[in-house]
Design an enzyme around this catalytic site. Structure first.
Site, mmCIF file in Angstrom:
data_model
loop_
_atom_site.group_PDB
_atom_site.id
_atom_site.type_symbol
_atom_site.label_atom_id
_atom_site.label_comp_id
_atom_site.label_asym_id
_atom_site.label_seq_id
_atom_site.Cartn_x
_atom_site.Cartn_y
_atom_site.Cartn_z
ATOM 1 N N LEU A 131 50.845 39.902 26.993
ATOM 2 C CA LEU A 131 50.530 39.420 25.867
ATOM 3 C C LEU A 131 50.877 40.884 24.610
ATOM 4 O O LEU A 131 50.166 40.038 23.144
ATOM 5 C CB LEU A 131 49.148 40.282 26.680
ATOM 6 C CG LEU A 131 47.559 39.643 27.364
ATOM 7 C CD1 LEU A 131 46.228 40.044 28.265
ATOM 8 C CD2 LEU A 131 47.725 38.296 27.100
ATOM 9 N N TYR A 167 37.221 43.236 35.989
ATOM 10 C CA TYR A 167 37.442 44.185 37.139
ATOM 11 C C TYR A 167 37.302 45.283 36.921
ATOM 12 O O TYR A 167 36.751 46.219 37.225
ATOM 13 C CB TYR A 167 38.221 43.992 38.676
ATOM 14 C CG TYR A 167 39.607 43.829 38.013
ATOM 15 C CD1 TYR A 167 40.158 45.241 37.975
ATOM 16 C CD2 TYR A 167 40.288 42.609 37.970
ATOM 17 C CE1 TYR A 167 41.626 45.127 38.354
ATOM 18 C CE2 TYR A 167 41.640 42.453 37.751
ATOM 19 C CZ TYR A 167 42.235 44.442 38.385
ATOM 20 O OH TYR A 167 43.495 44.442 37.763
ATOM 21 N N GLY A 189 39.905 37.870 30.650
ATOM 22 C CA GLY A 189 40.442 37.265 32.044
ATOM 23 C C GLY A 189 40.978 36.653 31.744
ATOM 24 O O GLY A 189 43.127 36.978 31.159
ATOM 25 N N PRO A 190 41.128 35.977 32.799
ATOM 26 C CA PRO A 190 42.665 34.987 32.966
ATOM 27 C C PRO A 190 43.558 34.488 32.452
ATOM 28 O O PRO A 190 42.839 33.653 32.112
ATOM 29 C CB PRO A 190 42.166 33.806 34.306
ATOM 30 C CG PRO A 190 41.348 34.525 34.879
ATOM 31 C CD PRO A 190 40.298 34.998 33.635
#
Length: 333
Positions: free
Chosen positions: A69, A197, A239-240
């Site tokens: 990322l 999370y 997210g994933p």
């Protein structure tokens, strides 16, 4: 829930994932079904969305910018005109990435070695950045560490390793640069990359969950305190998104990959470029009224997992007819 006894909801999902319209891709582990049929309604569009020149004459400092990322965000910011500085421990990887992006965008990317777990290393890296390109206008705390483990197997060193990288490292970078900005009377946009999370908590990556949650509180707290100095602080919870570094430690065998699509409402994984576009917006002047925000970008994974009855979307029409008949026949309850 007795009415659902005997209904195989998981079987109903299988053809949706493994049917002829699914596409496969791989990234160093077993292939993953990237899409489900309804994912066609949510196409990927991950080229730079902001106007060319949005970050002209701006300096961006990105930790963990050499891969994953971080590399995607650096590429997007550089394409939009920023002079980027990428920092991590692996100088060889950084230099290779810096050269690649510089050649691609035409804007210089600088590689600065930095161990964010060490305050002295952070100070040296920021000083080098200031001397070479000036104080940053954009600071992205992206560097992270994580691995799966039962919590009863965690040693103090394992706990310290993750929290030092994620929480302490983010704090060291933020406080060092922030203090220099205050002294120079210069504002900046700060962004942290956490995870969904961090909000809910989760087992088996407890050090990461605790540290990421701390990062979010660091950012929201400073958004209130340091706005008077011209600084904004925001957070993205991805997210994933399949990157080699993250998945090699969180799913080393590739065994759990296929379960991701079952959890993601839009039926596909995210891409680094999609995260990079949101990051660029939040760090741009277009978002000058956005501060203290924690933005979930997960294809609907969090809400899909949170709803108690969301799995009913896999019930067939015929099964719904049976359920309706059973419910109508129930009286006095």
């Amino acid at each position: 829930m007795a009415a659902f006894k005997g209904l195989n909801l998981c079987k109903a999902l299988t053809p949706k994932i493994c049917g002829p319209s699914a596409r496969l891709f791989g990234n160093g582990t077993n292939p993953l079904y990237q899409t489900t049929p309804h994912a066609k309604f949510f196409p990927v569009s991950d080229g730079p969305m902001l106007l060319p020149g949005t970050f002209n004459n701006k300096v961006a400092f990105i930790t963990g910018g050499g891969t994953g990322l971080g590399k995607a965000m650096t590429t997007t910011l550089s394409a939009l005109g920023a002079e980027c500085v990428i920092a991590s421990r692996s100088l060889d990887v950084l230099q290779k990435t810096a050269e690649e992006i510089t050649q691609q965008t035409g804007n210089k990317v600088h590689a600065v070695q930095c161990n964010i777990r060490d305050p002295a290393s952070v100070e040296a890296a920021v000083t080098q950045t200031v001397n070479e390109v000036g104080l940053p206008d954009v600071v992205i705390n992206n560097a992270a560490g994580n691995f799966i483990s039962p919590s009863e197997k965690l040693s103090p060193n394992a706990w310290r390793t993750i929290t030092d990288i994620v929480l302490n490292g983010t704090a060291y970078v933020t406080l060092d640069i922030g203090k220099r900005l205050i002294k120079a009377e210069k504002g900046a946009a700060f962004l942290a990359i956490t995870t969904i999370y961090a909000e809910s908590g989760t087992g088996f990556v407890v050090p990461s969950a605790a540290a990421k949650s701390g990062v979010e509180k660091l950012c929201t707290s400073l958004a209130a305190e340091w706005s008077r100095y011209g600084m904004r602080f925001n957070v993205i919870q991805p997210g994933p998104v399949k990157t080699k570094g993250a998945f090699s430690r969180l799913d080393p065998t590739g065994k759990f990959e296929e379960t991701y699509l079952e959890r993601i409402a839009v039926g596909r994984l995210g891409t680094p470029g999609e995260i990079a576009n949101l990051a660029a917006y939040l760090c741009s002047d277009y978002a000058s009224w956005v501060s203290g925000a924690i933005i979930r970008m997960d294809g609907g994974e969090y809400v899909n997992m949170a709803g108690e009855f969301n799995s009913l979307k896999h019930v067939s029409k015929e099964e719904w007819d049976k359920l309706e008949a059973m419910i109508r026949s129930t009286k006095g309850s």
